[in-house]
Design an enzyme around this catalytic site. Structure first.
Site, short mmCIF file in Angstrom:
data_model
loop_
_atom_site.label_atom_id
_atom_site.label_comp_id
_atom_site.label_asym_id
_atom_site.label_seq_id
_atom_site.Cartn_x
_atom_site.Cartn_y
_atom_site.Cartn_z
N LYS A 55 0.79 -1.24 0.00
CA LYS A 55 0.00 0.00 0.00
C LYS A 55 0.83 1.29 0.00
O LYS A 55 0.25 2.37 0.03
CB LYS A 55 -0.98 0.02 1.18
N ASP A 56 2.16 1.20 -0.05
CA ASP A 56 2.94 2.43 -0.13
C ASP A 56 4.23 2.20 -0.92
O ASP A 56 5.31 2.65 -0.52
CB ASP A 56 3.27 2.96 1.27
N ILE A 57 4.11 1.51 -2.04
CA ILE A 57 5.27 1.33 -2.90
C ILE A 57 5.57 2.64 -3.61
O ILE A 57 4.70 3.23 -4.25
CB ILE A 57 5.02 0.21 -3.93
N THR A 98 1.86 7.27 -0.47
CA THR A 98 2.52 8.41 -1.11
C THR A 98 1.70 8.80 -2.33
O THR A 98 1.59 8.03 -3.29
CB THR A 98 3.95 8.04 -1.52
#
Length: 205
Positions: A55-57, A98
Site C-alpha cells: 500500500k505504499d510502494i 505516497t
C-alpha cells in the site's frame, strides 16, 4: 551488505541509496530499468504470496544495495492483509500512501476495494518514473487536489512518446499497470511476468 533476521533488515551505512536518489529526475536506460523492474516484480509477488498488500510502494521506499543495485522494498507501516478494504471519502492529507504513486481506489473516491492490484499500480508509477524521470502525475507540482483529480481522471502520457528510448512494448506494459480500473490492470505480479515474458525478458539481456 544487508543483514536479515526474522523481522528486520539492517544495512551498513553508505551501502544503499533509495531508488528516488538513484534516479535523480533522470530516466534509466531501458536495460537497467528492466533489470530492476524484474527483481521488484519478484519481490512484490513474494509479498503478495504471503497475503500482504504493501500500500505504499514508491521510489523512496525502494533501496538499491551494493554494486549490483539489488532492490529492497521497505516501509511496511501501511501494509495490510488481503482482507477487503474499501476506503470511504477522506481528505487528501488523510489518504494512506505516497500520493503520486497510489492507485485511484486508494483515494477513497471510487468505491472500489483496495487489494494487491493497488500495489501493481504503484509499481507502474515507479517504473514510469524510471522511464521518464518523474511519476505519471504531479498535480501541478504540489497541489494535492489536482493530483487526486489527475489520478482519477487523466490518462498518463505514453512513456514511449515522452522518451524515444523507451521500447513500445515496455511503454504498453506501464500503461496497463496504470489503468484506472483494477480489472484492466495485470491481476497479479506473477501474471505480469507470465503475461509479457518476451517484453520483460527480451529487454533484460
Amino acid at each position: 551488505d544487508a543483514t536479515l533476521s526474522a523481522d528486520i533488515i539492517a544495512f551498513e551505512d553508505g551501502d544503499f541509496v533509495t531508488l528516488a536518489e538513484a534516479a535523480q529526475n533522470k530516466p534509466f536506460e531501458a536495460t537497467t530499468l528492466i533489470a530492476v523492474a524484474l527483481q521488484l516484480v519478484d519481490i512484490v509477488a513474494a509479498v503478495h504470496r504471503a497475503g500482504v498488500v504493501h500500500k505504499d510502494i514508491s521510489s523512496a521506499n525502494i533501496l538499491l544495495s551494493g554494486p549490483e543495485q539489488q532492490p529492497w522494498l521497505i516501509d511496511f507501516d501501511l501494509a495490510t492483509n488481503f482482507a477487503e478494504e474499501r476506503p470511504g471519502f477522506i481528505q487528501p492529507q488523510e489518504i494512506a500512501g505516497t500520493l503520486a504513486y497510489i492507485a485511484p481506489e486508494q483515494t477513497g473516491r471510487t468505491g472500489r476495494a483496495v487489494d494487491q492490484r493497488a500495489d501493481l499500480y504503484a509499481l507502474g508509477a515507479v517504473f514510469y518514473e524510471l522511464a521518464i524521470g518523474h511519476p505519471p502525475f504531479d498535480g501541478g507540482h504540489g497541489d494535492a487536489l489536482q493530483l487526486i483529480h489527475e489520478i482519477l481522471a487523466q490518462a498518463p502520457a505514453p512513456p514511449a512518446d515522452l522518451n524515444p528510448q523507451v521500447p513500445k512494448g515496455l511503454s504498453d506494459i506501464l500503461l496497463r499497470l496504470l489503468e484506472k480500473e483494477p480489472d484492466r490492470r495485470y491481476q497479479s505480479a506473477e501474471g505480469l511476468k507470465v503475461g509479457d515474458p518476451v517484453v520483460l525478458m527480451g529487454f533484460s539481456v
